[in-house]
Motif scaffolding. Structure first.
Motif, PDB file in Angstrom:
ATOM      1  N   TYR A   1       0.808  -1.217   0.000  1.00 49.79           N
ATOM      2  CA  TYR A   1       0.000   0.000   0.000  1.00 49.79           C
ATOM      3  C   TYR A   1       0.842   1.268   0.000  1.00 49.79           C
ATOM      4  CZ  TYR A   1      -4.095  -2.864   1.038  1.00 49.79           C
ATOM      5  OH  TYR A   1      -5.111  -3.783   0.969  1.00 49.79           O
ATOM      6  N   TYR A   2       2.110   1.141   0.388  1.00 54.80           N
ATOM      7  CA  TYR A   2       2.922   2.345   0.591  1.00 54.80           C
ATOM      8  C   TYR A   2       3.056   3.210  -0.657  1.00 54.80           C
ATOM      9  CZ  TYR A   2       6.472   5.501   2.288  1.00 54.80           C
ATOM     10  OH  TYR A   2       7.147   6.641   2.648  1.00 54.80           O
ATOM     11  N   PRO A   3       3.276   2.634  -1.851  1.00 50.85           N
ATOM     12  CA  PRO A   3       3.391   3.505  -3.037  1.00 50.85           C
ATOM     13  C   PRO A   3       2.140   4.333  -3.299  1.00 50.85           C
ATOM     14  CG  PRO A   3       4.212   1.309  -3.506  1.00 50.85           C
ATOM     15  CD  PRO A   3       3.517   1.223  -2.187  1.00 50.85           C
ATOM     16  N   TYR A   4       1.009   3.895  -2.764  1.00 55.21           N
ATOM     17  CA  TYR A   4      -0.257   4.583  -3.028  1.00 55.21           C
ATOM     18  C   TYR A   4      -0.721   5.429  -1.844  1.00 55.21           C
ATOM     19  CZ  TYR A   4      -0.139   0.989  -6.611  1.00 55.21           C
ATOM     20  OH  TYR A   4       0.255   0.183  -7.642  1.00 55.21           O
ATOM     21  N   LEU A   5      -0.425   4.971  -0.615  1.00 52.56           N
ATOM     22  CA  LEU A   5      -0.919   5.664   0.574  1.00 52.56           C
ATOM     23  C   LEU A   5       0.183   6.363   1.361  1.00 52.56           C
ATOM     24  CD1 LEU A   5      -3.489   3.061   1.977  1.00 52.56           C
ATOM     25  CD2 LEU A   5      -3.908   5.030   0.492  1.00 52.56           C
ATOM     26  N   GLY A   6       1.431   6.203   0.952  1.00 52.75           N
ATOM     27  CA  GLY A   6       2.527   6.847   1.660  1.00 52.75           C
ATOM     28  C   GLY A   6       2.340   8.351   1.707  1.00 52.75           C
ATOM     29  N   GLY A   7       2.495   8.939   2.897  1.00 56.22           N
ATOM     30  CA  GLY A   7       2.310  10.384   3.050  1.00 56.22           C
ATOM     31  C   GLY A   7       0.892  10.803   3.342  1.00 56.22           C
ATOM     32  N   THR A   8      -0.001   9.822   3.536  1.00 59.73           N
ATOM     33  CA  THR A   8      -1.400  10.149   3.842  1.00 59.73           C
ATOM     34  C   THR A   8      -1.486  10.962   5.127  1.00 59.73           C
ATOM     35  OG1 THR A   8      -2.265   8.187   2.736  1.00 59.73           O
ATOM     36  CG2 THR A   8      -3.653   9.174   4.445  1.00 59.73           C
ATOM     37  N   ILE A   9      -2.291  11.994   5.108  1.00 60.27           N
ATOM     38  CA  ILE A   9      -2.535  12.817   6.294  1.00 60.27           C
ATOM     39  C   ILE A   9      -3.818  12.316   6.945  1.00 60.27           C
ATOM     40  CG2 ILE A   9      -3.011  15.127   7.162  1.00 60.27           C
ATOM     41  CD1 ILE A   9      -1.468  16.205   4.738  1.00 60.27           C
ATOM     42  N   GLY A  10      -3.744  11.970   8.214  1.00 58.40           N
ATOM     43  CA  GLY A  10      -4.921  11.442   8.899  1.00 58.40           C
ATOM     44  C   GLY A  10      -5.283  12.265  10.115  1.00 58.40           C
ATOM     45  N   PHE A  11      -6.570  12.435  10.327  1.00 54.33           N
ATOM     46  CA  PHE A  11      -7.087  13.140  11.500  1.00 54.33           C
ATOM     47  C   PHE A  11      -7.766  12.135  12.414  1.00 54.33           C
ATOM     48  CE2 PHE A  11      -6.766  16.326   8.205  1.00 54.33           C
ATOM     49  CZ  PHE A  11      -6.225  17.410   8.872  1.00 54.33           C
ATOM     50  N   SER A  12      -7.410  12.176  13.669  1.00 54.02           N
ATOM     51  CA  SER A  12      -7.938  11.203  14.615  1.00 54.02           C
ATOM     52  C   SER A  12      -8.605  11.912  15.787  1.00 54.02           C
ATOM     53  CB  SER A  12      -6.806  10.307  15.134  1.00 54.02           C
ATOM     54  OG  SER A  12      -7.293   9.358  16.038  1.00 54.02           O
ATOM     55  N   ILE A  13      -9.616  11.270  16.333  1.00 54.11           N
ATOM     56  CA  ILE A  13     -10.315  11.797  17.506  1.00 54.11           C
ATOM     57  C   ILE A  13      -9.623  11.277  18.755  1.00 54.11           C
ATOM     58  CG2 ILE A  13     -12.514  11.845  18.750  1.00 54.11           C
ATOM     59  CD1 ILE A  13     -13.877  11.393  16.048  1.00 54.11           C
ATOM     60  N   ARG A  14      -9.414  12.134  19.709  1.00 54.03           N
ATOM     61  CA  ARG A  14      -8.697  11.783  20.916  1.00 54.03           C
ATOM     62  C   ARG A  14      -9.413  10.677  21.689  1.00 54.03           C
ATOM     63  NH1 ARG A  14      -8.877  13.523  26.329  1.00 54.03           N
ATOM     64  NH2 ARG A  14      -6.870  13.446  27.391  1.00 54.03           N
ATOM     65  N   ILE A  15      -8.610   9.703  22.151  1.00 53.16           N
ATOM     66  CA  ILE A  15      -9.150   8.646  22.998  1.00 53.16           C
ATOM     67  C   ILE A  15      -9.148   9.120  24.436  1.00 53.16           C
ATOM     68  CG2 ILE A  15      -8.747   6.327  23.895  1.00 53.16           C
ATOM     69  CD1 ILE A  15      -7.554   5.542  21.268  1.00 53.16           C
ATOM     70  N   GLY A  16     -10.199   8.849  25.147  1.00 50.61           N
ATOM     71  CA  GLY A  16     -10.259   9.194  26.568  1.00 50.61           C
ATOM     72  C   GLY A  16     -10.838   8.042  27.366  1.00 50.61           C
ATOM     73  N   HIS A  17     -10.593   8.083  28.651  1.00 53.53           N
ATOM     74  CA  HIS A  17     -11.112   7.033  29.533  1.00 53.53           C
ATOM     75  C   HIS A  17     -12.250   7.593  30.359  1.00 53.53           C
ATOM     76  CE1 HIS A  17     -11.325   3.668  32.248  1.00 53.53           C
ATOM     77  NE2 HIS A  17     -11.153   4.470  33.274  1.00 53.53           N
ATOM     78  N   ILE A  18     -13.374   6.900  30.364  1.00 53.86           N
ATOM     79  CA  ILE A  18     -14.515   7.276  31.194  1.00 53.86           C
ATOM     80  C   ILE A  18     -14.583   6.269  32.334  1.00 53.86           C
ATOM     81  CG2 ILE A  18     -16.995   7.737  31.265  1.00 53.86           C
ATOM     82  CD1 ILE A  18     -16.909   8.153  28.255  1.00 53.86           C
ATOM     83  N   SER A  19     -14.106   6.675  33.488  1.00 57.45           N
ATOM     84  CA  SER A  19     -14.033   5.737  34.601  1.00 57.45           C
ATOM     85  C   SER A  19     -15.427   5.285  35.024  1.00 57.45           C
ATOM     86  CB  SER A  19     -13.313   6.377  35.794  1.00 57.45           C
ATOM     87  OG  SER A  19     -14.038   7.483  36.298  1.00 57.45           O
ATOM     88  N   ARG A  20     -15.528   4.029  35.337  1.00 58.95           N
ATOM     89  CA  ARG A  20     -16.758   3.381  35.828  1.00 58.95           C
ATOM     90  C   ARG A  20     -17.848   3.226  34.779  1.00 58.95           C
ATOM     91  NH1 ARG A  20     -17.952   6.401  41.444  1.00 58.95           N
ATOM     92  NH2 ARG A  20     -17.550   8.194  40.121  1.00 58.95           N
ATOM     93  N   LEU A  21     -17.550   3.592  33.539  1.00 61.39           N
ATOM     94  CA  LEU A  21     -18.556   3.407  32.490  1.00 61.39           C
ATOM     95  C   LEU A  21     -18.845   1.928  32.283  1.00 61.39           C
ATOM     96  CD1 LEU A  21     -20.380   4.337  30.193  1.00 61.39           C
ATOM     97  CD2 LEU A  21     -18.361   4.414  28.704  1.00 61.39           C
ATOM     98  N   GLY A  22     -17.785   1.110  32.236  1.00 66.23           N
ATOM     99  CA  GLY A  22     -17.981  -0.335  32.065  1.00 66.23           C
ATOM    100  C   GLY A  22     -18.809  -0.940  33.172  1.00 66.23           C
ATOM    101  N   ASP A  23     -18.563  -0.507  34.412  1.00 64.27           N
ATOM    102  CA  ASP A  23     -19.339  -1.009  35.554  1.00 64.27           C
ATOM    103  C   ASP A  23     -20.811  -0.653  35.409  1.00 64.27           C
ATOM    104  OD1 ASP A  23     -16.994  -1.970  36.651  1.00 64.27           O
ATOM    105  OD2 ASP A  23     -16.669  -0.192  37.891  1.00 64.27           O
ATOM    106  N   PHE A  24     -21.075   0.573  34.941  1.00 60.07           N
ATOM    107  CA  PHE A  24     -22.458   0.993  34.756  1.00 60.07           C
ATOM    108  C   PHE A  24     -23.149   0.181  33.667  1.00 60.07           C
ATOM    109  CE2 PHE A  24     -25.383   3.545  32.173  1.00 60.07           C
ATOM    110  CZ  PHE A  24     -26.407   3.713  33.091  1.00 60.07           C
ATOM    111  N   LEU A  25     -22.457  -0.023  32.553  1.00 59.15           N
ATOM    112  CA  LEU A  25     -23.054  -0.761  31.447  1.00 59.15           C
ATOM    113  C   LEU A  25     -23.443  -2.176  31.855  1.00 59.15           C
ATOM    114  CD1 LEU A  25     -20.797   0.357  28.452  1.00 59.15           C
ATOM    115  CD2 LEU A  25     -23.085   1.165  29.049  1.00 59.15           C
TER     116      LEU A  25
END
Length: 204
Positions: free
Chosen positions: A55-79
């Protein structure tokens, strides 16, 4: 693909997920189109399937935007506490049970699904619903709700003569406007500073 062949554009912005991008890229690579600057969103730019050398010859240099990962404490316990018995009037819980278990938790409702046994447990059911390891969109929604709640709280506790608006006035408690919630300096503070610096805890 015909458009890409004929177009003079050299920058391509892609809104797609991994499943949609994979067949497109396979076709793209067979056409041997090069010289494209890709701008990608988080859904596919981090996908391991596109990290191979081919994929590198075609996608090399791709600019990507990512959403920040965060931790929500106790969310798993609630679910893990979510079940039809605890939330008998919640339509979303019914839909979740129907999707995960293929049964109707409320036999009195109109549905073609068989009734649930009542023994179903989210602890035993592997699904994306229980995956709280890397919340991105949900973390940002949670931060936004948290900031709005704080802003509303402070607007309701506002003391006349010490408010954030013109002449130190306060918002009308029974008629708070959306712009007042966002204008409130405490909203901006919570959303841009405090929320970024402090871990947020989930309180059901």
């Amino acid at each position: 693909m015909k458009v890409m062949h004929s177009s003079t554009a050299k920058v391509v912005l892609v809104f797609a997920d991994e499943g949609e991008m994979a067949p497109f890229l396979r076709d793209y690579m067979t056409q041997n189109i090069t010289g494209i600057q890709w701008v990608a969103i988080n859904a596919w730019v981090k996908a391991s399937v596109f990290s191979g050398r081919e994929y590198y010859p075609y996608l090399g240099g791709t600019i990507g935007f990512s959403i920040r990962i965060g931790h929500i404490s106790r969310l798993g316990d609630f679910l893990q506490t979510v079940n039809p018995k605890r939330y008998p009037d919640n339509v979303l819980v019914r839909e979740l049970w129907e999707s995960l278990y293929g049964c109707n938790p409320f036999p009195s409702s109109v549905t073609q699904m068989p009734p649930c046994s009542g023994q179903e447990s989210l602890l035993e059911q592997h699904s994306a619903y229980m995956n709280t390891s890397s919340p991105r969109f949900s973390y940002n929604v949670y931060k936004a709700v948290y900031a709005i709640a704080h802003s509303l709280h402070n607007l309701l506790l506002c003391q006349p003569g010490r408010g954030p608006f013109q002449n130190n006035s306060c918002a009308q408690r029974n008629n708070i406007q959306p712009w007042q919630v966002m204008y409130n300096p405490l909203f901006i503070y919570h959303y841009t500073l405090w929320v970024k610096a402090q871990p947020l805890g989930f309180r059901p």
